[in-house]
Design a protein around this motif. Structure first.
Motif, PDB file in Angstrom:
ATOM      1  N   GLN A  32      34.864  29.285   9.760  1.00  0.00           N
ATOM      2  CA  GLN A  32      34.610  28.189  10.709  1.00  0.00           C
ATOM      3  C   GLN A  32      35.410  28.414  11.996  1.00  0.00           C
ATOM      4  N   ASP A  33      36.649  28.911  11.843  1.00  0.00           N
ATOM      5  CA  ASP A  33      37.518  29.073  13.016  1.00  0.00           C
ATOM      6  C   ASP A  33      37.043  30.168  13.968  1.00  0.00           C
ATOM      7  N   ILE A  34      36.370  31.179  13.439  1.00  0.00           N
ATOM      8  CA  ILE A  34      35.933  32.283  14.316  1.00  0.00           C
ATOM      9  C   ILE A  34      34.514  32.050  14.855  1.00  0.00           C
ATOM     10  N   ALA A  35      33.822  31.062  14.319  1.00  0.00           N
ATOM     11  CA  ALA A  35      32.420  30.843  14.701  1.00  0.00           C
ATOM     12  C   ALA A  35      32.296  30.267  16.114  1.00  0.00           C
ATOM     13  N   ASP A  36      31.170  30.582  16.777  1.00  0.00           N
ATOM     14  CA  ASP A  36      30.875  29.998  18.091  1.00  0.00           C
ATOM     15  C   ASP A  36      30.293  28.603  17.921  1.00  0.00           C
ATOM     16  N   VAL A  37      29.589  28.412  16.824  1.00  0.00           N
ATOM     17  CA  VAL A  37      28.966  27.117  16.532  1.00  0.00           C
ATOM     18  C   VAL A  37      29.317  26.755  15.101  1.00  0.00           C
ATOM     19  N   VAL A  38      29.839  25.542  14.887  1.00  0.00           N
ATOM     20  CA  VAL A  38      30.068  25.043  13.523  1.00  0.00           C
ATOM     21  C   VAL A  38      29.264  23.756  13.422  1.00  0.00           C
ATOM     22  N   GLY A  39      28.441  23.643  12.402  1.00  0.00           N
ATOM     23  CA  GLY A  39      27.624  22.439  12.357  1.00  0.00           C
ATOM     24  C   GLY A  39      26.963  22.206  11.021  1.00  0.00           C
ATOM     25  N   ASP A  40      26.156  21.137  10.973  1.00  0.00           N
ATOM     26  CA  ASP A  40      25.367  20.852   9.771  1.00  0.00           C
ATOM     27  C   ASP A  40      24.032  21.596   9.883  1.00  0.00           C
ATOM     28  N   SER A  41      23.174  21.416   8.900  1.00  0.00           N
ATOM     29  CA  SER A  41      21.910  22.168   8.881  1.00  0.00           C
ATOM     30  C   SER A  41      21.080  21.891  10.131  1.00  0.00           C
ATOM     31  N   LEU A  42      21.083  20.655  10.592  1.00  0.00           N
ATOM     32  CA  LEU A  42      20.276  20.319  11.768  1.00  0.00           C
ATOM     33  C   LEU A  42      20.827  21.014  13.012  1.00  0.00           C
ATOM     34  N   ALA A  43      22.135  20.922  13.220  1.00  0.00           N
ATOM     35  CA  ALA A  43      22.742  21.537  14.412  1.00  0.00           C
ATOM     36  C   ALA A  43      22.525  23.049  14.415  1.00  0.00           C
ATOM     37  N   LEU A  44      22.618  23.679  13.247  1.00  0.00           N
ATOM     38  CA  LEU A  44      22.438  25.136  13.191  1.00  0.00           C
ATOM     39  C   LEU A  44      21.001  25.495  13.567  1.00  0.00           C
ATOM     40  N   ALA A  45      20.039  24.703  13.101  1.00  0.00           N
ATOM     41  CA  ALA A  45      18.629  24.961  13.455  1.00  0.00           C
ATOM     42  C   ALA A  45      18.421  24.741  14.955  1.00  0.00           C
ATOM     43  N   GLN A  46      18.989  23.647  15.466  1.00  0.00           N
ATOM     44  CA  GLN A  46      18.815  23.345  16.902  1.00  0.00           C
ATOM     45  C   GLN A  46      19.394  24.456  17.761  1.00  0.00           C
ATOM     46  N   LYS A  47      20.587  24.930  17.410  1.00  0.00           N
ATOM     47  CA  LYS A  47      21.241  25.976  18.211  1.00  0.00           C
ATOM     48  C   LYS A  47      20.497  27.309  18.064  1.00  0.00           C
ATOM     49  N   ALA A  48      20.007  27.606  16.859  1.00  0.00           N
ATOM     50  CA  ALA A  48      19.279  28.868  16.643  1.00  0.00           C
ATOM     51  C   ALA A  48      18.003  28.898  17.476  1.00  0.00           C
ATOM     52  N   ALA A  49      17.408  27.735  17.691  1.00  0.00           N
ATOM     53  CA  ALA A  49      16.145  27.671  18.436  1.00  0.00           C
ATOM     54  C   ALA A  49      16.342  27.970  19.922  1.00  0.00           C
ATOM     55  N   ILE A  50      17.550  27.770  20.438  1.00  0.00           N
ATOM     56  CA  ILE A  50      17.736  27.891  21.904  1.00  0.00           C
ATOM     57  C   ILE A  50      18.735  28.977  22.327  1.00  0.00           C
ATOM     58  N   THR A  51      19.274  29.722  21.357  1.00  0.00           N
ATOM     59  CA  THR A  51      20.320  30.688  21.725  1.00  0.00           C
ATOM     60  C   THR A  51      19.786  31.845  22.583  1.00  0.00           C
ATOM     61  N   ASN A  52      20.638  32.343  23.474  1.00  0.00           N
ATOM     62  CA  ASN A  52      20.287  33.519  24.285  1.00  0.00           C
ATOM     63  C   ASN A  52      20.818  34.810  23.666  1.00  0.00           C
ATOM     64  N   ALA A  53      21.509  34.689  22.561  1.00  0.00           N
ATOM     65  CA  ALA A  53      22.105  35.879  21.929  1.00  0.00           C
ATOM     66  C   ALA A  53      21.008  36.790  21.373  1.00  0.00           C
ATOM     67  N   ASN A  54      21.333  38.087  21.240  1.00  0.00           N
ATOM     68  CA  ASN A  54      20.363  39.024  20.638  1.00  0.00           C
ATOM     69  C   ASN A  54      20.446  38.979  19.119  1.00  0.00           C
ATOM     70  N   ILE A  55      21.638  38.654  18.621  1.00  0.00           N
ATOM     71  CA  ILE A  55      21.862  38.645  17.172  1.00  0.00           C
ATOM     72  C   ILE A  55      22.456  37.290  16.777  1.00  0.00           C
ATOM     73  N   ILE A  56      21.894  36.705  15.717  1.00  0.00           N
ATOM     74  CA  ILE A  56      22.488  35.478  15.165  1.00  0.00           C
ATOM     75  C   ILE A  56      23.102  35.861  13.816  1.00  0.00           C
ATOM     76  N   VAL A  57      24.397  35.631  13.649  1.00  0.00           N
ATOM     77  CA  VAL A  57      24.996  35.823  12.316  1.00  0.00           C
ATOM     78  C   VAL A  57      25.152  34.435  11.717  1.00  0.00           C
ATOM     79  N   LEU A  58      24.345  34.172  10.697  1.00  0.00           N
ATOM     80  CA  LEU A  58      24.341  32.845  10.098  1.00  0.00           C
ATOM     81  C   LEU A  58      25.287  32.832   8.902  1.00  0.00           C
ATOM     82  N   CYS A  59      26.467  32.242   9.100  1.00  0.00           N
ATOM     83  CA  CYS A  59      27.427  32.123   8.009  1.00  0.00           C
ATOM     84  C   CYS A  59      27.119  30.811   7.281  1.00  0.00           C
ATOM     85  N   GLY A  60      26.281  30.938   6.304  1.00  0.00           N
ATOM     86  CA  GLY A  60      25.832  29.785   5.523  1.00  0.00           C
ATOM     87  C   GLY A  60      25.056  30.343   4.362  1.00  0.00           C
ATOM     88  N   VAL A  61      23.991  29.665   3.970  1.00  0.00           N
ATOM     89  CA  VAL A  61      23.180  30.182   2.857  1.00  0.00           C
ATOM     90  C   VAL A  61      21.807  30.627   3.360  1.00  0.00           C
TER      91      VAL A  61
END
Ligand code: 13P
Ligand code: SF4
Length: 309
Positions: A32-61
């Motif tokens: 959690q401390d090294i992550a750019d985004v820490v959130g619940d399932s909804l926030a992670l989906a919302q951020k994944a939908a709009i990110t400009n990054a080339n790679i998303i590393v999803l630390c979750g399930v």
């Protein structure tokens, strides 16, 4: 590498590769401390939908990685450990869910985000624990609804919305095993505490809770509350962020009924480690892939949810 070296290396590769690290509240504190985004399932989906990054590393399930890939198909979506599954998603095989839908052709299908892409592809609208009540309430009172896969969340939403949705009989192995007896004992030892519970918990836990909500809602409630002590009935990873935001407050995890351990942890969430995160960024594997035909069907109910949230 020691922890400091790992953190430096992760941050360096992340920058070089234009990657974003997203972590669920149930991840261990280091992640959690090294992550750019820490959130619940909804926030992670919302951020994944709009990110400009080339790679998303999803630390979750896995289903969280799938949701990110469904929403951002041109991005590379990585997960530190591909074995990080979810007992709730596993409790709802797509072929069996489809048989239930086929037997009830005039029903609207609402699925919790804790499902596979194949189940989402059979769904009319996806929900998370943050927006389930609002989305169910947006349908007419007499609408016929199939809700899956979590029976505890489904029963809770039925009780607060006055519905009688047809429920899939699934559950999360973590939230099913909070001990009612140990919670009652903790309440008597800490009478000044409020009880916070996730709606995936069994009904007896919810009945003795002061506030019920998603991980983000629990964090928010504790932060805004004037109370100083809380008994928390959800995966204990959330305590890291609760404590970080509220250093002057006390957060006590509600224990499970099957061990002497004080915390109730999701063994799937805890498969991700800093070391695996480093290797995953370095080697760009394991990658989450979703069949394009399934993705095209699954994206519609997820977007419908995001628009309704
Ligand atoms: P949230 O919707 O609160 O992130 O919950 C996700 C989850 O897996 C609960 O067990
Ligand atoms: Fe799935 Fe339960 Fe773990 Fe959440 S806590 S990811 S619902 S197994």
């Amino acid at each position: 590498m020691n922890k400091t070296e790992l953190i430096l290396a992760i941050n360096k590769i992340k920058k070089e590769k234009n990657a974003v690290i997203m972590a669920h509240y149930y991840q261990m504190g280091d992640i959690q401390d090294i992550a750019d985004v820490v959130g619940d399932s909804l926030a992670l989906a919302q951020k994944a939908a709009i990110t400009n990054a080339n790679i998303i590393v999803l630390c979750g399930v896995h289903f969280m990685g799938e949701t990110a890939k469904i929403l951002s198909p041109t991005k590379k979506v990585l997960i530190p450990d591909l074995n990080a599954g979810c007992s709730l998603a596993d409790s709802c095989p797509a072929d069996q869910f489809e048989a239930l839908i086929n037997a009830h052709p005039d029903y609207t299908v609402i699925s919790y985000v804790n499902t596979t892409a194949a189940v989402k592809a059979l769904t009319d609208v996806v929900v998370t624990s943050t927006n389930a009540r609002k989305i169910v309430d947006s349908f007419p009172k007499d609408a016929k609804i199939i809700f899956g896969p979590d029976r505890n969340l489904g029963n809770y939403i039925n009780s607060v919305t006055g519905r009688s949705m047809l429920l899939w009989d699934g559950a999360c192995h973590v939230h099913e095993k909070f001990s009612v007896e140990k919670l009652i004992k903790l309440k008597s030892e800490h009478p000044e505490s409020l009880v916070l519970a996730h709606p995936e918990c069994i009904r007896p836990i919810l009945l003795i809770s002061d506030f019920i909500g998603s991980t983000h809602a629990l964090l928010n409630y504790a932060t805004l509350s004037e109370k100083k002590s809380f008994l928390v009935a959800t995966e204990s990873g959330i305590l890291h962020e609760m404590q970080k935001h509220n250093p002057d407050k006390k957060f006590i995890p509600v224990p499970p009924n099957d061990s002497t351990c004080a915390c109730n942890e999701c063994n799937f969430m805890r498969l991700n480690t800093l070391e695996k995160l480093y290797k995953c960024l370095l080697n760009e594997t394991p990658e989450i892939l979703v069949d394009e035909k399934i993705r095209m069907k699954a994206v519609k109910p997820i977007w419908r949810m995001l628009e309704m949230s």
